[in-house]
Each structure stands twice: as C-alpha cells, then as structure tokens.
Scaffold this motif. Sequence first.
Motif, PDB file in Angstrom:
ATOM      1  N   ARG A 210       0.810  -1.219   0.000  1.00  0.00           N
ATOM      2  CA  ARG A 210       0.000   0.000   0.000  1.00  0.00           C
ATOM      3  C   ARG A 210       0.842   1.268   0.000  1.00  0.00           C
ATOM      4  O   ARG A 210       0.371   2.340  -0.387  1.00  0.00           O
ATOM      5  N   LYS A 213       1.019   3.693  -2.932  1.00  0.00           N
ATOM      6  CA  LYS A 213      -0.013   4.755  -3.059  1.00  0.00           C
ATOM      7  C   LYS A 213      -1.056   4.559  -4.164  1.00  0.00           C
ATOM      8  O   LYS A 213      -2.162   5.081  -4.059  1.00  0.00           O
ATOM      9  N   SER A 235       1.010  -7.027  -1.987  1.00  0.00           N
ATOM     10  CA  SER A 235       0.351  -7.440  -0.740  1.00  0.00           C
ATOM     11  C   SER A 235      -1.146  -7.623  -1.020  1.00  0.00           C
ATOM     12  O   SER A 235      -1.661  -7.187  -2.059  1.00  0.00           O
ATOM     13  N   LYS A 236      -1.827  -8.234  -0.078  1.00  0.00           N
ATOM     14  CA  LYS A 236      -3.247  -8.550  -0.282  1.00  0.00           C
ATOM     15  C   LYS A 236      -4.122  -7.304  -0.477  1.00  0.00           C
ATOM     16  O   LYS A 236      -4.920  -7.252  -1.424  1.00  0.00           O
ATOM     17  N   HIS A 249      -1.053 -11.541  -5.668  1.00  0.00           N
ATOM     18  CA  HIS A 249      -1.096 -11.376  -4.210  1.00  0.00           C
ATOM     19  C   HIS A 249      -0.300 -12.479  -3.519  1.00  0.00           C
ATOM     20  O   HIS A 249      -0.549 -13.650  -3.680  1.00  0.00           O
ATOM     21  N   VAL A 250       0.686 -12.033  -2.744  1.00  0.00           N
ATOM     22  CA  VAL A 250       1.608 -12.948  -2.071  1.00  0.00           C
ATOM     23  C   VAL A 250       1.227 -13.049  -0.602  1.00  0.00           C
ATOM     24  O   VAL A 250       0.868 -12.056   0.026  1.00  0.00           O
ATOM     25  N   GLY A 251       1.304 -14.237  -0.041  1.00  0.00           N
ATOM     26  CA  GLY A 251       1.064 -14.364   1.389  1.00  0.00           C
ATOM     27  C   GLY A 251       0.319 -15.628   1.747  1.00  0.00           C
ATOM     28  O   GLY A 251       0.138 -16.522   0.924  1.00  0.00           O
ATOM     29  N   GLN A 252      -0.123 -15.656   2.992  1.00  0.00           N
ATOM     30  CA  GLN A 252      -0.817 -16.814   3.545  1.00  0.00           C
ATOM     31  C   GLN A 252      -2.018 -17.205   2.693  1.00  0.00           C
ATOM     32  O   GLN A 252      -2.272 -18.372   2.464  1.00  0.00           O
ATOM     33  N   THR A 253      -2.755 -16.199   2.227  1.00  0.00           N
ATOM     34  CA  THR A 253      -3.957 -16.482   1.440  1.00  0.00           C
ATOM     35  C   THR A 253      -3.713 -16.300  -0.064  1.00  0.00           C
ATOM     36  O   THR A 253      -4.647 -16.362  -0.847  1.00  0.00           O
ATOM     37  N   GLY A 266       7.321  -0.832   0.339  1.00  0.00           N
ATOM     38  CA  GLY A 266       6.098  -0.243   0.907  1.00  0.00           C
ATOM     39  C   GLY A 266       5.130  -1.298   1.413  1.00  0.00           C
ATOM     40  O   GLY A 266       3.918  -1.146   1.299  1.00  0.00           O
ATOM     41  N   SER A 268       4.237  -3.493   4.926  1.00  0.00           N
ATOM     42  CA  SER A 268       4.538  -3.376   6.361  1.00  0.00           C
ATOM     43  C   SER A 268       5.203  -4.628   6.924  1.00  0.00           C
ATOM     44  O   SER A 268       6.011  -4.554   7.840  1.00  0.00           O
ATOM     45  N   GLN A 272       0.722 -12.338   7.980  1.00  0.00           N
ATOM     46  CA  GLN A 272       0.078 -13.067   6.868  1.00  0.00           C
ATOM     47  C   GLN A 272       0.852 -12.876   5.565  1.00  0.00           C
ATOM     48  O   GLN A 272       0.834 -13.734   4.705  1.00  0.00           O
ATOM     49  N   HIS A 273       1.512 -11.743   5.415  1.00  0.00           N
ATOM     50  CA  HIS A 273       2.332 -11.554   4.209  1.00  0.00           C
ATOM     51  C   HIS A 273       3.621 -12.374   4.342  1.00  0.00           C
ATOM     52  O   HIS A 273       4.022 -13.074   3.404  1.00  0.00           O
ATOM     53  N   ASN A 287      11.245   0.615   3.072  1.00  0.00           N
ATOM     54  CA  ASN A 287      10.083   1.158   3.778  1.00  0.00           C
ATOM     55  C   ASN A 287      10.495   2.471   4.441  1.00  0.00           C
ATOM     56  O   ASN A 287      11.612   2.580   4.960  1.00  0.00           O
ATOM     57  N   ASP A 305      11.976   6.676   1.306  1.00  0.00           N
ATOM     58  CA  ASP A 305      10.751   6.822   0.519  1.00  0.00           C
ATOM     59  C   ASP A 305      10.896   6.027  -0.789  1.00  0.00           C
ATOM     60  O   ASP A 305      11.846   6.258  -1.549  1.00  0.00           O
ATOM     61  N   ALA A 306       9.965   5.114  -1.023  1.00  0.00           N
ATOM     62  CA  ALA A 306      10.037   4.257  -2.212  1.00  0.00           C
ATOM     63  C   ALA A 306      10.156   5.078  -3.490  1.00  0.00           C
ATOM     64  O   ALA A 306      10.829   4.662  -4.445  1.00  0.00           O
TER      65      ALA A 306
HETATM   66  P1  FAD Z   1       0.054  -1.435   5.070  1.00  0.00           P
HETATM   67  O1  FAD Z   1      -0.072  -2.267   6.281  1.00  0.00           O
HETATM   68  O2  FAD Z   1      -0.848  -0.256   4.951  1.00  0.00           O
HETATM   69  O3  FAD Z   1       1.570  -0.985   5.004  1.00  0.00           O
HETATM   70  C1  FAD Z   1       2.070  -0.060   4.077  1.00  0.00           C
HETATM   71  C2  FAD Z   1       3.543   0.118   4.372  1.00  0.00           C
HETATM   72  O4  FAD Z   1       4.078   1.008   3.423  1.00  0.00           O
HETATM   73  C3  FAD Z   1       3.831   0.714   5.743  1.00  0.00           C
HETATM   74  O5  FAD Z   1       4.790  -0.090   6.419  1.00  0.00           O
HETATM   75  C4  FAD Z   1       4.405   2.096   5.444  1.00  0.00           C
HETATM   76  O6  FAD Z   1       5.406   2.496   6.352  1.00  0.00           O
HETATM   77  C5  FAD Z   1       4.977   1.874   4.068  1.00  0.00           C
HETATM   78  N1  FAD Z   1       5.043   3.098   3.263  1.00  0.00           N
HETATM   79  C6  FAD Z   1       4.089   4.054   3.115  1.00  0.00           C
HETATM   80  N2  FAD Z   1       4.500   4.989   2.257  1.00  0.00           N
HETATM   81  C7  FAD Z   1       5.748   4.615   1.851  1.00  0.00           C
HETATM   82  C8  FAD Z   1       6.666   5.188   0.969  1.00  0.00           C
HETATM   83  N3  FAD Z   1       6.431   6.331   0.310  1.00  0.00           N
HETATM   84  N4  FAD Z   1       7.866   4.550   0.809  1.00  0.00           N
HETATM   85  C9  FAD Z   1       8.164   3.419   1.462  1.00  0.00           C
HETATM   86  N5  FAD Z   1       7.289   2.848   2.330  1.00  0.00           N
HETATM   87  C10 FAD Z   1       6.094   3.429   2.495  1.00  0.00           C
HETATM   88  N6  FAD Z   1      -1.738  -9.715   3.527  1.00  0.00           N
HETATM   89  C11 FAD Z   1      -0.918 -10.128   2.546  1.00  0.00           C
HETATM   90  O7  FAD Z   1      -0.097  -9.345   2.031  1.00  0.00           O
HETATM   91  N7  FAD Z   1      -1.012 -11.399   2.069  1.00  0.00           N
HETATM   92  C12 FAD Z   1      -1.882 -12.309   2.561  1.00  0.00           C
HETATM   93  O8  FAD Z   1      -1.928 -13.456   2.094  1.00  0.00           O
HETATM   94  C13 FAD Z   1      -2.769 -11.885   3.609  1.00  0.00           C
HETATM   95  N8  FAD Z   1      -3.657 -12.764   4.140  1.00  0.00           N
HETATM   96  C14 FAD Z   1      -4.437 -12.335   5.184  1.00  0.00           C
HETATM   97  C15 FAD Z   1      -5.303 -13.245   5.798  1.00  0.00           C
HETATM   98  C16 FAD Z   1      -6.075 -12.853   6.869  1.00  0.00           C
HETATM   99  C17 FAD Z   1      -7.003 -13.854   7.498  1.00  0.00           C
HETATM  100  C18 FAD Z   1      -5.982 -11.529   7.345  1.00  0.00           C
HETATM  101  C19 FAD Z   1      -6.795 -11.093   8.528  1.00  0.00           C
HETATM  102  C20 FAD Z   1      -5.145 -10.627   6.767  1.00  0.00           C
HETATM  103  C21 FAD Z   1      -4.360 -11.000   5.666  1.00  0.00           C
HETATM  104  N9  FAD Z   1      -3.481 -10.105   5.042  1.00  0.00           N
HETATM  105  C22 FAD Z   1      -2.659 -10.558   4.056  1.00  0.00           C
HETATM  106  C23 FAD Z   1      -3.459  -8.665   5.385  1.00  0.00           C
HETATM  107  C24 FAD Z   1      -2.337  -8.310   6.321  1.00  0.00           C
HETATM  108  O9  FAD Z   1      -2.711  -8.525   7.653  1.00  0.00           O
HETATM  109  C25 FAD Z   1      -1.940  -6.839   6.157  1.00  0.00           C
HETATM  110  O10 FAD Z   1      -3.066  -6.043   6.387  1.00  0.00           O
HETATM  111  C26 FAD Z   1      -1.367  -6.512   4.770  1.00  0.00           C
HETATM  112  O11 FAD Z   1      -0.319  -7.378   4.447  1.00  0.00           O
HETATM  113  C27 FAD Z   1      -0.857  -5.071   4.767  1.00  0.00           C
HETATM  114  O12 FAD Z   1      -0.524  -4.716   3.459  1.00  0.00           O
HETATM  115  P2  FAD Z   1       0.555  -3.574   3.193  1.00  0.00           P
HETATM  116  O13 FAD Z   1       1.769  -3.881   3.951  1.00  0.00           O
HETATM  117  O14 FAD Z   1       0.641  -3.379   1.730  1.00  0.00           O
HETATM  118  O15 FAD Z   1      -0.174  -2.270   3.753  1.00  0.00           O
END
Ligand code: FAD
Length: 320
Positions: A210, A213, A235-236, A249-253, A266, A268, A272-273, A287, A305-306
């Motif tokens: 995420r 952006k 990510s999911k 989509h990479v991860g547990q699911t 970017g 977290s 699950q990831h 990150n 910053d990515a």
């Molecule tokens: P966020 O948690 O929003 O993280 C975004 C990251 O980007 C933050 O660390 C932030 O610091 C960073 N960032 C922001 N702006 C910048 C920038 N400009 N430059 C660099 N870094 C930046 N998730 C998966 O990915 N795969 C799965 O298989 C999966 N299965 C799931 C199963 C279940 C049952 C549940 C409940 C959840 C599951 N999830 C899965 C979701 C998981 O819990 C997280 O919510 C998800 O991985 C978060 O995605 P994210 O890191 O992209 O987003």
Amino acid sequence: MSILVYIEQADGAIKKTSLEAISFAKALADKEGGDVTAVALGSIDQGELAKTGSAGAAKVLHVNDEKLNAGVIQAHAAAVAQAFEKVGAKTLVLAKSSLGDAVAARLAIKLNAGLVSNVTDLPDTGSGYKVKRSIYTGKAFAETELSTDNKILAVKKNAIDLKTDGADAAVENFEVSLDESVFAAKITSTDQATGDILLPEADIVVSGGRGMKGPENWNLIEDLAKELGAATGCSKPVSDIGWRPHHEHVGQTGVKVAPTLYVAVGISGAIQHLAGVNSSKYIVVINKDPEAPFFKAADYGIVGDAFEVLPKLTEAVKAL
Ligand code: FAD
C-alpha cells in the motif's frame, strides 16, 4: 543402487529446483552409496540433459515424447514409476512444486512409498530414516521417520546448495508404455496472465504494498523487476483494492514464493504476508518507517521513501 530424480522442465530448459533435487540426491548417494539417475520427460535438448551431470547425475533416462512436454500429471506419474522400476531404485527425489506434489502423491500410492515433502536436509539414516522438513510456512522444522522400503523425498526450493562441478551425465533414450487413459486430462492451452516470469517459480520477486499509493506508480516496481529479471508481486490489500491482479497477491492467502531474492517495497510485513515469503533466501525491504515489522525479517533494509529509492536502485542495477 540408484537414487532416481524426477526432473521438471519448462520449454526445454531444466528447472533450477530439479538441479537442486539432483544435488540433494548426489549428497545422499555419497552418504549411502550408489549413484544418481535422473528421468526427464518430453522434448529436451541432449546437451541440456547432459548438464544435469554438473549437479551430480550419472545418467539421465530421457522419455522423448512431446506429449509429455506439458505436465500431464497421470502420464508423468506413470512414466516415472516405470523409470523407478527400470533402475531398481528405492528412493525417488524430486523438487517440491505444484507438479511435483501432484506426481509424488500418485507415486506414493503406486510405489507403496512413504512420502516426505519440504525436505531441507539429508536424512539421518543412522537409526531409522529420519528426514528434516520445513513446516508452518518455514517457521519451524519437524523430523519425520520413514519406515517404508520405497521412499519419496520432495526437496524444498532454495534449501540445498546447488552442486555445479560434476562431469556431463550420460543420456539414454528410455521408452515407456503409456496407456491413452493417462492423457485423459489434457492441458489444451496455457495463457500467461502477466509478465514474462511466473510468480510462483521466479528466482527474483519485486513486490509492492500500500506504500506505493496507487496503481499509477507501479511502473517503478515494474522497472526494477525488468532490470532484475524478476516477477512482480503485491500485498493482499493492493489486489483487494484492484491496483494489481489477484494472482500477484503474495502471502498466507495468496501465492507462496521461495525466490533467491524477494524485494518488498512499501509493505509493512504483517504476519500473513510473511507467511508467503519467509522461504526466500534473501529479503530486501524498502520502507519509510524504520519500525516497519518487515525489517525484522529482512537480510538488507533501506529506510527511505520508495519514490526516491526505487528510481535510484533501478538505475544502479542498470549500470551493473
Ligand atoms: P500497510 O499495512 O498499509 O503498510 C504499508 C507500508 O508502506 C507501511 O509499512 C508504510 O510504512 C509503508 N510506506 C508508506 N508509504 C511509503 C513510501 N512512500 N515509501 C516506502 N514505504 C512506504 N496480507 C498479505 O499481504 N497477504 C496475505 O496473504 C494476507 N492474508 C491475510 C489473511 C487474513 C485472514 C488476514 C486477517 C489478513 C491477511 N493479510 C494478508 C493482510 C495483512 O494482515 C496486512 O493487512 C497486509 O499485508 C498489509 O498490506 P501492506 O503492507 O501493503 O499495507
């Protein structure tokens, strides 16, 4: 006695995971006595087959039938069973993969063999036949004892050091007798969803979260992936929102990957990831938050910053 290795190919090239399986079998043969015979199915160049010798195969049985080019599971299982009988093997080694899993399961029944998957280390054959394997998506190890005469070991990707110093293997044509019924389930066409490199098999993956952006910024991920010869993942939430297709989509699911290099941008690092990536050999995390949990799983981390880091990294790779 020979250890038989089932080789997988893609468009005539032997997969690296199969060479790892051969290296594993060679180490096992050196420990237990015997040699390694590989079995390859479908159209593959003789020179390519001979190269398996560098990983440790003494001989390759080649079933040169183009009907076997696609991974027709029943047909592959039947052909490998005939090779197993021909060489009088007691142990079959293969790479853990979706095709490998399907073939191994059928062969376990056909050969009345014990099967251990996700093997990470040579079996301890001192007392019993104990095999170390990875469980809970790479978070723990378990030991399994095999008591069957015939054994099947499916080797986890990247768990074994690839041997590259052997001489060419001897290639022998091997005729099998396959009933038409084993071709009943046919792959009639394959359609690649995105990119040139398939995510589950990629040796390098560049993945975005995420923090990217929006989909309009994915060119930064794709540019780096292109320079590295990598597949792209995400990510999911990114695929849930529709920024990227679900199959990325990479991860547990989602897809579980085990590349040599996983670059997470970017993302977290939620548990699950991580469940989908913790079999990667090296993890690089980019990150902007130094407290992002992904850094704890990283071999190398860039706090930044990515949008600034990615173009510079791509340029640096280009300059190599
Ligand atoms: P966020 O948690 O929003 O993280 C975004 C990251 O980007 C933050 O660390 C932030 O610091 C960073 N960032 C922001 N702006 C910048 C920038 N400009 N430059 C660099 N870094 C930046 N998730 C998966 O990915 N795969 C799965 O298989 C999966 N299965 C799931 C199963 C279940 C049952 C549940 C409940 C959840 C599951 N999830 C899965 C979701 C998981 O819990 C997280 O919510 C998800 O991985 C978060 O995605 P994210 O890191 O992209 O987003």
